[in-house]
Design a protein around this motif. Structure first.
Motif, mmCIF file in Angstrom:
data_model
loop_
_atom_site.group_PDB
_atom_site.id
_atom_site.type_symbol
_atom_site.label_atom_id
_atom_site.label_comp_id
_atom_site.label_asym_id
_atom_site.label_seq_id
_atom_site.Cartn_x
_atom_site.Cartn_y
_atom_site.Cartn_z
ATOM 1 N N UNK A 1 35.910 -21.521 56.235
ATOM 2 C CA UNK A 1 36.292 -21.121 57.590
ATOM 3 C C UNK A 1 37.524 -20.216 57.568
ATOM 4 N N UNK A 2 38.440 -20.472 56.634
ATOM 5 C CA UNK A 2 39.664 -19.672 56.544
ATOM 6 C C UNK A 2 39.387 -18.261 56.042
ATOM 7 N N UNK A 3 38.282 -18.076 55.298
ATOM 8 C CA UNK A 3 37.986 -16.783 54.697
ATOM 9 C C UNK A 3 37.487 -15.770 55.721
ATOM 10 N N UNK A 4 36.950 -16.230 56.850
ATOM 11 C CA UNK A 4 36.438 -15.302 57.852
ATOM 12 C C UNK A 4 37.596 -14.591 58.547
ATOM 13 N N UNK A 5 37.476 -13.285 58.799
ATOM 14 C CA UNK A 5 38.477 -12.599 59.633
ATOM 15 C C UNK A 5 38.505 -13.214 61.027
ATOM 16 N N UNK A 6 39.696 -13.538 61.514
ATOM 17 C CA UNK A 6 39.825 -14.317 62.742
ATOM 18 C C UNK A 6 39.146 -13.653 63.930
ATOM 19 N N UNK A 7 39.538 -12.438 64.244
ATOM 20 C CA UNK A 7 39.034 -11.785 65.453
ATOM 21 C C UNK A 7 37.539 -11.539 65.361
ATOM 22 N N UNK A 8 37.059 -11.145 64.190
ATOM 23 C CA UNK A 8 35.623 -10.909 64.024
ATOM 24 C C UNK A 8 34.836 -12.197 64.215
ATOM 25 N N UNK A 9 35.323 -13.300 63.644
ATOM 26 C CA UNK A 9 34.636 -14.578 63.800
ATOM 27 C C UNK A 9 34.634 -15.027 65.259
ATOM 28 N N UNK A 10 35.749 -14.828 65.963
ATOM 29 C CA UNK A 10 35.815 -15.207 67.373
ATOM 30 C C UNK A 10 34.825 -14.408 68.190
ATOM 31 N N UNK A 11 34.729 -13.101 67.945
ATOM 32 C CA UNK A 11 33.801 -12.248 68.697
ATOM 33 C C UNK A 11 32.356 -12.669 68.445
ATOM 34 N N UNK A 12 32.005 -12.909 67.177
ATOM 35 C CA UNK A 12 30.633 -13.302 66.847
ATOM 36 C C UNK A 12 30.280 -14.639 67.486
ATOM 37 N N UNK A 13 31.169 -15.617 67.373
ATOM 38 C CA UNK A 13 30.895 -16.925 67.965
ATOM 39 C C UNK A 13 30.840 -16.845 69.480
ATOM 40 N N UNK A 14 31.725 -16.050 70.056
ATOM 41 C CA UNK A 14 31.735 -15.899 71.510
ATOM 42 C C UNK A 14 30.404 -15.343 72.004
ATOM 43 N N UNK A 15 29.865 -14.363 71.292
ATOM 44 C CA UNK A 15 28.592 -13.765 71.698
ATOM 45 C C UNK A 15 27.421 -14.705 71.465
ATOM 46 N N UNK A 16 27.446 -15.445 70.357
ATOM 47 C CA UNK A 16 26.345 -16.368 70.063
ATOM 48 C C UNK A 16 26.330 -17.522 71.054
ATOM 49 N N UNK A 17 27.478 -18.123 71.301
ATOM 50 C CA UNK A 17 27.542 -19.285 72.186
ATOM 51 C C UNK A 17 27.257 -18.924 73.636
ATOM 52 N N UNK B 1 36.743 -6.651 76.756
ATOM 53 C CA UNK B 1 35.630 -6.994 77.618
ATOM 54 C C UNK B 1 34.815 -8.178 77.181
ATOM 55 N N UNK B 2 35.325 -9.016 76.265
ATOM 56 C CA UNK B 2 34.582 -10.172 75.762
ATOM 57 C C UNK B 2 35.236 -11.483 76.150
ATOM 58 N N UNK B 3 36.144 -11.438 77.114
ATOM 59 C CA UNK B 3 36.797 -12.655 77.572
ATOM 60 C C UNK B 3 35.949 -13.399 78.583
ATOM 61 N N UNK B 4 36.606 -14.180 79.424
ATOM 62 C CA UNK B 4 35.869 -14.929 80.444
ATOM 63 C C UNK B 4 35.265 -13.962 81.447
ATOM 64 N N UNK B 5 33.990 -14.134 81.804
ATOM 65 C CA UNK B 5 33.331 -13.179 82.698
ATOM 66 C C UNK B 5 33.709 -13.415 84.161
ATOM 67 N N UNK B 6 33.433 -12.421 84.982
ATOM 68 C CA UNK B 6 33.618 -12.533 86.428
ATOM 69 C C UNK B 6 32.694 -13.629 86.965
ATOM 70 N N UNK B 7 33.088 -14.403 87.958
ATOM 71 C CA UNK B 7 34.266 -14.278 88.835
ATOM 72 C C UNK B 7 35.545 -14.875 88.278
ATOM 73 N N UNK B 8 35.511 -15.399 87.041
ATOM 74 C CA UNK B 8 36.718 -15.925 86.436
ATOM 75 C C UNK B 8 37.531 -14.767 85.859
ATOM 76 N N UNK B 9 38.768 -15.032 85.589
ATOM 77 C CA UNK B 9 39.607 -13.976 85.027
ATOM 78 C C UNK B 9 40.679 -14.607 84.155
ATOM 79 N N UNK B 10 41.386 -13.762 83.437
ATOM 80 C CA UNK B 10 42.485 -14.185 82.575
ATOM 81 C C UNK B 10 43.431 -13.009 82.438
ATOM 82 N N UNK B 11 44.541 -13.232 81.768
ATOM 83 C CA UNK B 11 45.496 -12.139 81.598
ATOM 84 C C UNK B 11 44.902 -11.019 80.754
ATOM 85 N N UNK B 12 44.144 -11.361 79.725
ATOM 86 C CA UNK B 12 43.499 -10.339 78.914
ATOM 87 C C UNK B 12 42.464 -9.556 79.697
ATOM 88 N N UNK B 13 41.680 -10.255 80.527
ATOM 89 C CA UNK B 13 40.687 -9.571 81.346
ATOM 90 C C UNK B 13 41.358 -8.640 82.364
#
Length: 224
Positions: free
Chosen positions: A47-63, A165-177
């Motif tokens: 798990x530590x070997x995966x690049x953090x941001x890339x792993x987060x993006x892939x998991x976010x899209x899969x889930x 553009x991969x954060x919480x979708x509308x109608x929710x929001x966050x500081x990054x969004x």
């Protein structure tokens, strides 16, 4: 204010999952013998070997592309935590728990050889009581400091997801969004980006100061 609330929920929720998973894996590796230690540390290294941001993006899209019975896709299953928020928390937690697991394992391995643990074992204390009464309390101080430092990192990771553009979708929001939405109008009205970015910076600074304070307060070497 609404975006800050969701960013705080993501930061705190992520560290809750990281804390539970990291303590479980770390204790299992330290107290379960050589076989379980090797297997769990191999999983941790993987798990530590995966690049953090890339792993987060892939998991976010899969889930987010599946209808999970536990998470659901519509109404929130946990009050205050909609399904898209839980998906983001799970994705960030996947790359964040390894630090806590390694920290707990190292602390537990060190505490196993301490005199008071050996004395408790000699007088007949059960392994469960030794862990609950002696080893876990002496590990939590270091873990709490690490979790406190992890909250701003989770907020920053969510901010990066929201900005592309991969954060919480509308109608929710966050500081990054909010930063991502305001970037297209950056030169016309830069306050749409400045205010959310300033809140991210303030949150990271506050939790960093909190972590420094807890480290000084809980470290016995700094007590006089």
């Amino acid at each position: 204010m609404y975006g800050t609330l969701f960013s705080l929920k993501i930061g705190l929720g992520t560290q809750f999952v990281v804390l539970m998973l990291g303590i479980t894996v770390g204790m299992g590796a330290a107290l379960g013998g050589k076989v379980s230690d090797g297997i769990l540390m191999w999983i941790t290294d993987l798990a530590y070997a995966f690049p953090d941001l890339l792993a987060i993006i892939l998991l976010r899209q899969v889930l987010s592309g599946r209808d999970w019975p536990i998470l659901g896709t519509g109404d929130p299953q946990i009050p205050g935590f909609p399904a898209p928020l839980l998906v983001t928390i799970m994705a960030i937690s996947f790359v964040s728990w390894v630090t806590i697991a390694r920290l707990v394992r190292g602390q537990m391995l060190s505490l196993k050889e301490q005199d008071y643990v050996l004395a408790a074992r000699a007088i007949g204390a059960t392994p469960g009581r030794i862990v609950r009464a002696h080893m876990l309390p002496n590990t939590l101080s270091t873990v709490i400091v690490s979790v406190t430092f992890g909250i701003p990192l989770a907020i920053f990771a969510e901010g990066a997801l929201g900005f592309i553009g991969l954060g919480v979708p509308s109608p929710y929001t966050s500081l990054g969004a909010l930063m991502g939405d305001g970037y297209s109008n950056l030169f016309a009205n830069n306050w749409l980006v400045v205010w959310p970015a300033a809140m991210v910076a303030i949150l990271m600074l506050c939790f960093t100061f909190l972590g420094d304070g807890l480290r000084d307060a809980l470290d016995p070497r700094t007590r006089k």
